[in-house]
Design a protein around this motif. Structure first.
Motif: not given
Ligand SMILES: [Zn+2]
Length: 65
Positions: A4, A6-7, A32, A35
């Motif tokens: 992902c 983002q995370c 994911c 997100c």
């Molecule tokens: Zn994520």
């Protein structure tokens, strides 16, 4: 294996498919489901329903079960 953007969590095939479907068909960075939900301001459950809906429609981005 993709992560992902983002995370950093590893994303599943469904999450890759969902990113392509919702964000950009040619996406090379994925998000994911949590997100994606935050990005679109919806609940993860709604996105899971969407995945099942697309799967039932035979969308090739989602592996059949
Ligand atoms: Zn994520």
């Amino acid at each position: 294996m993709a992560e992902c953007k983002q995370c950093g969590r590893l994303v599943t095939g469904d999450e890759i498919g969902l990113t392509k479907k919702l964000v950009n068909r040619g996406a090379e960075e994925f998000m994911c489901i949590d997100c994606l939900a935050a990005y679109f301001r919806v609940t993860p459950d709604l996105l899971r329903e969407k995945i099942e809906q697309y799967r039932r429609m035979g969308c090739t981005l989602f592996a059949s079960k």
